[in-house]
Write a protein that holds these residues in place. Structure first.
Motif, PDB file in Angstrom:
ATOM      1  N   ASP A 896       0.822  -1.212   0.000  1.00 45.63           N
ATOM      2  CA  ASP A 896       0.000   0.000   0.000  1.00 45.63           C
ATOM      3  C   ASP A 896       0.861   1.270   0.000  1.00 45.63           C
ATOM      4  OD1 ASP A 896       1.077  -0.343   2.463  1.00 45.63           O
ATOM      5  OD2 ASP A 896      -0.810  -0.191   3.578  1.00 45.63           O
ATOM      6  N   ALA A 897       2.115   1.169  -0.496  1.00 47.39           N
ATOM      7  CA  ALA A 897       3.021   2.328  -0.501  1.00 47.39           C
ATOM      8  C   ALA A 897       2.403   3.484  -1.300  1.00 47.39           C
ATOM      9  CB  ALA A 897       4.364   1.941  -1.119  1.00 47.39           C
ATOM     10  N   SER A 898       2.641   4.723  -0.839  1.00 45.91           N
ATOM     11  CA  SER A 898       2.072   5.892  -1.517  1.00 45.91           C
ATOM     12  C   SER A 898       2.896   6.208  -2.765  1.00 45.91           C
ATOM     13  CB  SER A 898       2.088   7.092  -0.577  1.00 45.91           C
ATOM     14  OG  SER A 898       3.443   7.468  -0.366  1.00 45.91           O
ATOM     15  N   LYS A 899       2.360   7.077  -3.604  1.00 45.79           N
ATOM     16  CA  LYS A 899       3.042   7.489  -4.828  1.00 45.79           C
ATOM     17  C   LYS A 899       4.409   8.109  -4.496  1.00 45.79           C
ATOM     18  CE  LYS A 899       1.780   9.742  -9.180  1.00 45.79           C
ATOM     19  NZ  LYS A 899       2.380  11.059  -9.332  1.00 45.79           N
ATOM     20  N   ALA A 900       4.407   8.950  -3.469  1.00 46.08           N
ATOM     21  CA  ALA A 900       5.641   9.623  -3.072  1.00 46.08           C
ATOM     22  C   ALA A 900       6.697   8.615  -2.612  1.00 46.08           C
ATOM     23  CB  ALA A 900       5.349  10.634  -1.962  1.00 46.08           C
ATOM     24  N   ALA A 904      10.350   7.994  -4.375  1.00 48.78           N
ATOM     25  CA  ALA A 904      11.584   8.114  -3.597  1.00 48.78           C
ATOM     26  C   ALA A 904      12.401   6.832  -3.678  1.00 48.78           C
ATOM     27  CB  ALA A 904      11.249   8.457  -2.152  1.00 48.78           C
ATOM     28  N   ALA A 905      11.706   5.704  -3.494  1.00 46.24           N
ATOM     29  CA  ALA A 905      12.417   4.421  -3.522  1.00 46.24           C
ATOM     30  C   ALA A 905      13.023   4.170  -4.898  1.00 46.24           C
ATOM     31  CB  ALA A 905      11.464   3.287  -3.142  1.00 46.24           C
ATOM     32  N   VAL A 927       2.891   3.596 -12.321  1.00 43.50           N
ATOM     33  CA  VAL A 927       1.761   2.687 -12.549  1.00 43.50           C
ATOM     34  C   VAL A 927       1.646   1.838 -11.291  1.00 43.50           C
ATOM     35  CG1 VAL A 927       0.790   0.895 -14.025  1.00 43.50           C
ATOM     36  CG2 VAL A 927       2.337   2.614 -15.003  1.00 43.50           C
ATOM     37  N   PRO A 928       0.659   2.111 -10.456  1.00 49.63           N
ATOM     38  CA  PRO A 928       0.600   1.456  -9.139  1.00 49.63           C
ATOM     39  C   PRO A 928       0.668  -0.064  -9.253  1.00 49.63           C
ATOM     40  CG  PRO A 928      -1.116   3.127  -9.350  1.00 49.63           C
ATOM     41  CD  PRO A 928      -0.495   2.984 -10.696  1.00 49.63           C
ATOM     42  N   GLY A 929       1.499  -0.640  -8.391  1.00 48.32           N
ATOM     43  CA  GLY A 929       1.610  -2.095  -8.359  1.00 48.32           C
ATOM     44  C   GLY A 929       2.464  -2.665  -9.473  1.00 48.32           C
TER      45      GLY A 929
END
Ligand code: ANZ
Ligand code: ZN
Length: 936
Positions: A896-900, A904-905, A927-929
């Motif tokens: 569930d990591a955020s866009k930010a 950063a990662a 692109v989430p996930g």
């Protein structure tokens, strides 16, 4: 727990446990959904072959899967016990067919039991037992009274030396298989089932069978062979009426599916049995000779299609009702007396058989159907020829009357070559047009929408349907024809002049005629201690069997000595299994109501036509008798593929091949595992490797399943069969495949053994997994994904090889995971318990045993594992990192990591740092996930 896997010890123990608990013995139970799983019952030929083992394992896997899913599963077994092989064996070994059959049943039953099938043996039926065939005889008498069974003459193969009737397969190249005598055709009275009354329903109901292979339904449709056509009557010419009577003196009637081609008829052909043929032959010995030759020929329809077309002209003429043309009547061997009117209007331009015949006898060919696409291409060719001044004779090339079927391309080529046009630019256009013609050529022999009539006066330009209707109208107006629908399907002749079959329950009385045996005098019992000698039916020589009294008038009468086609028994056995001991009828009403129809039927594709059609027919007959309340017998059908095996041979002195059994051959392999050479074990000398084929006696490539079971156990045999190929595909026998299956089972055993050695069984993990390590969460994720996949594979897909592969993968991950500590062991317990439950349908003995070591209870009570949705939610996921669209690394982040966080990662990865070359990011696409793309 034993350290080593010993199938010989655990398999009988597991079987005993199931037997003692009677878990496969079922009765009607309204509290559970029912599941009736049926595999085609075997003919008791002596011993099981690989095809049986495969068939019954598939059925067993589905039965056990449904059982764990809470269904009340019925899986019965029995014996299709009447048939010719018993008589052949009897003659060879001088034993009664009954004794031979019962011995075989005894032995094969022990084989089936050793395979651990979940069969309700209390429902076993053998069709040669009076308590079974009694009800078949009963139904026969009911249908006889109704007129659905009737008597008429039929043609049989008569062996004049053995004085006996032969089955088609006993006639080899026109000679009796034992006597070698030339076979004659004979007309004898036989009993028929009016299956044609049900043709329309049998055809229409195929659409209801959603879960049948399309291929099987197509084969049934073709067999029923509905065709819409026209009856056409050709007036018999005044000079051609001698010897003809009644309607035959007035007109010659034909059946055609192509009335649109009526203007193209150039002769008429009749079957040798046709009255016109007989009349014409009266004073013409050459016609008589030809008729005799035709009558001696094969009855088999397949031969009709391939045999050489032959005929003779009769000198008689008929008149085409459409245009008044006078056409000669021929007698032709390709016209069947039993089909349509036994006569055809021959249109050589549009029918392949007529064309072959017309070419052979120099009869005219008149082309009456053209095709728009072809015409377009012809016009293009004409244009090219005109424009370039080509010396082509287009008329010659497209003289369809000389060659309506093929070879026009060759003619163009011939002309192209003659004109020396090798390099001309328009050649490709010519070939393009030719290709169009080639691709569409066959359309003129079908009812294509681009077809239209030519050379047909007022009908010119019409398409098939319009021409059909208009020509139909014109024929009807002059009473010379009308539309007609007909079926290829014939009524089913069930009389056999054999001993080992169900006696036909009819008594022939001189006064009363054919009298069905009354219900209270059934069954007509077949005497069992009889050894046939191959010289006709023994029953016909046994007064103690055939001498009887008429049920009607009480006078002396003769019992029918023919027996029934053995397809009769297999047409209703699935209903008998519902109440196998019911003494008041074919099937008890309650049982029929509860079990309904077979939910899953499994068997070989070789039964795609006759057996399945007759079983469907019987279901409708029994429904109409009020015995059952279903329209179709088999909901879902699985046709399993063949078991194939490599073949080996050596040439013998006579130039023939001596086939060598694979068990006697030793192979050498290349590094890819392919066999490169083979030698006979006995002498070490080479044999020829000759490709894989269906296991059969003729190629001597059968492998005896009993040897496999003896060497490795039933579970290995079952696992190999289910793992090597999906059920409907052919399965190639391989020693290494068998060894692989066995190795897997040994490993499964060792895995559980090692686990238990480390501290015994614990309670399987259940509940909230938040506190587990990532590794254990991953393992549970795999576990529950596997449960979902395997359930789908068994249930919806019916693909067991992929189910097995999924469990293997699960065990691989288990091996790699550290399952130490309290939580680790709880998850390990969960994985192992689940794995043995998932595999139980396929390898039930080892799983039952491992389950009792792991859990102590009875596996069959554990039910099917359920998916823990929480375990499927991944806490961490892997995301790809791209720089300018190129993959440069991967990051593992919280699901569930955020866009930010993702950005950063991604920016911090080694790959991103390197490939951004110190430039700032212009844009970051997330692109989430899935991925993070950094644009610089
Ligand atoms: C003229 C014609 C022209 C035909 C043409 C076909 C193509 P199905 O569809 O299987 O029912 N026929 C009729 N009775 C026959 C018999 N007793 N023995 C052999 N052939 C027979 O086949 C119907 C067609 O089979 C009929 O349509 C007839 O040939 C032939 F361009 O009539 B036709
Ligand atoms: Zn009588």
């Amino acid at each position: 727990m034993q350290e080593h896997y010993q199938p010989a010890a655990i398999e009988p123990a597991a079987q005993k446990k199931w037997d003692d608990a009677r878990i496969f013995n079922v009765s009607e139970d309204a509290s559970k959904p029912k599941y009736y799983c049926l595999s085609m019952f075997p003919y008791p030929s002596g011993k099981l072959h690989m095809g049986h083992v495969r068939n019954y394992t598939i059925g067993d896997v589905l039965s056990r899967f449904k059982r764990l899913n809470g269904f009340n599963v019925m899986q019965p077994m029995g014996w299709d016990a009447f048939g010719m092989p018993a008589e052949n064996a009897a003659m060879k070994n001088n034993v009664a067919p009954a004794a031979w059959t019962y011995d075989n049943i005894e032995y094969m039953k022990t084989q089936l039991k050793s395979l651990g099938f979940a069969i309700d043996w209390e429902r076993e039926v053998a069709t040669c037992k009076p308590e079974y065939y009694r009800w078949e005889q009963w139904l026969f008498t009911k249908l006889f009274e109704k007129g659905i069974v009737y008597r008429k003459n039929g043609t049989v193969n008569w062996d004049p030396v053995d004085q006996t009737v032969l089955a088609n397969e006993q006639v080899i190249d026109g000679r009796g298989w034992r006597s070698g005598a030339l076979i004659e055709k004979r007309e004898i009275p036989m009993y028929y089932f009016k299956i044609t009354d049900y043709a329309e329903e049998l055809l229409n109901d195929l659409d209801k069978l959603e879960h049948w292979p399309e291929q099987v339904k197509t084969m049934q449709r073709n067999w029923i062979g509905k065709s819409r056509g026209m009856t056409v009557r050709f007036a018999v010419s005044d000079d051609s009426k001698q010897g003809l009577e009644g309607d035959y003196a007035k007109f010659l009637q034909v059946y055609t599916t192509r009335p649109d081609t009526l203007m193209g008829a150039t002769y008429v052909a009749v079957a040798a049995e046709h009255p016109l043929a007989t009349a014409a032959a009266a004073d013409k010995p050459e016609l008589q000779a030809f008729i005799a030759e035709c009558k001696a020929g094969s009855v088999a329809e397949a031969d009709m299609a391939t045999m050489e077309k032959k005929g003779v002209p009769t000198g008689r003429y008929v008149v085409n009702p459409l245009n008044g043309d006078k056409l000669e009547v021929w007698i032709a061997n390709y016209v069947l007396w039993g089909y349509g009117d036994g006569a055809v209007m021959a249109v050589p331009a549009h029918d392949e058989r007529d064309f072959e015949f017309a070419c052979k006898y120099g009869l005219p060919i008149k082309w009456v159907v053209s095709n728009k696409v072809i015409d377009g291409a012809v016009a293009r060719l004409q244009k090219i020829a005109a424009k370039n001044n080509l010396p082509f004779d287009i008329e010659y090339i497209f003289d369809y009357s000389k060659n309506p079927t093929q070879r026009f391309a060759d003619r163009v080529l011939e002309q192209v070559n003659k004109a020396g046009l090798d390099d001309e630019p328009y050649l490709s256009e010519i070939f393009g047009a030719l290709e169009t013609i080639r691709l569409n050529w066959n359309m003129q022999f079908q009812n294509n929408e681009d077809n239209f009539l030519v050379n047909s006066n007022e009908f010119n330009g019409m398409d098939f349907q319009t021409a059909f209707d208009k020509i139909g109208e014109k024929l009807q107006a002059t009473d010379s024809g009308e539309p007609k629908t007909q079926y290829r399907l014939r009524d089913w002749g069930i009389s056999r002049q054999r001993y080992w079959g169900c006696p036909i329950p009819i008594v022939h009385c001189e006064k009363c005629g054919d009298v069905p045996v009354p219900a209270d005098q059934l069954p007509v019992v077949l005497p069992e201690n009889v050894v046939p000698d191959g010289m006709g039916s023994p029953l016909a020589k046994m007064p103690e069997f055939y001498e009887t009294t008429c049920p009607c008038c009480g006078g002396a009468a003769k019992r029918e000595t023919d027996t029934m086609d053995t397809f009769m028994e297999s047409s209703w056995y699935f209903f008998r299994y519902m109440s196998p001991k019911f003494a008041e009828g074919m099937v008890s009403a309650e049982a029929a109501k509860y079990w309904g129809s077979v939910d899953q039927y499994i068997g070989g594709i070789e039964h795609a036509i006759l057996h399945l059609l007759y079983a469907r027919f019987f279901t409708k007959l029994m429904r109409d008798e009020g015995l059952v309340n279903v329209d179709e017998p088999f909901e879902r059908l699985l046709t399993q593929g063949m078991v194939v095996c490599e073949t080996y041979y050596r040439e013998n002195d006579k130039g023939g091949k001596d086939w060598i059994n694979p068990a006697d051959v030793e192979l050498t392999f290349d590094d890819k595992g392919r066999p490169v050479s083979a030698v006979l074990k006995a002498d070490g000398l080479p044999v020829v490797i000759s490709g894989t084929e269906k296991m059969s006696k003729s190629k001597n490539n059968g492998v005896d399943p009993q040897e496999l079971i003896n060497a490795y156990g039933a579970d290995t045999a079952r696992l190999f069969m289910m793992f090597a190929a999906p059920p409907e595909q052919s399965l190639e026998w391989s020693d290494s495949g068998v060894e692989g299956a066995h190795r897997f089972l040994r490993r499964l055993w060792r895995t559980v053994y090692e686990y238990l050695k480390q501290g015994g069984a614990v309670k399987a993990f259940a509940g909230n997994q938040d506190g587990l390590s990532k590794e254990l969460k991953d393992l549970r994720h795999k576990l529950h994904a596997t449960i979902a996949k395997v359930s789908d594979d068994y249930g919806r897909r019916q693909q067991f090889n992929t189910a097995i592969a999924a469990v293997m993968e699960l065990l691989n991950q288990y091996d790699k995971t550290d399952t130490g500590g309290e939580q680790g062991r709880a998850v390990a317990q969960e994985v192992l318990e689940t794995a043995v439950r998932l595999l139980w349908p396929i390898v039930p003995h080892i799983c039952e045993t491992l389950w009792s070591e792991l859990n102590g209870a009875k596996l069959w009570e554990a039910g099917w594992p359920t998916v823990d949705e929480a375990a499927l939610v991944k806490s961490e996921i892997e995301v790809m990192v791209q720089v300018n669209g190129k993959l440069r690394g991967k990051i593992t982040v919280a699901a569930d990591a955020s866009k930010a966080d993702l950005e950063a990662a991604a920016l911090a990865t080694e790959g991103a740092v390197k490939f951004m070359e110190g430039k700032p990011a212009k844009k970051i696409i997330v692109v989430p996930g899935r991925l993070v793309n950094i644009v610089v």
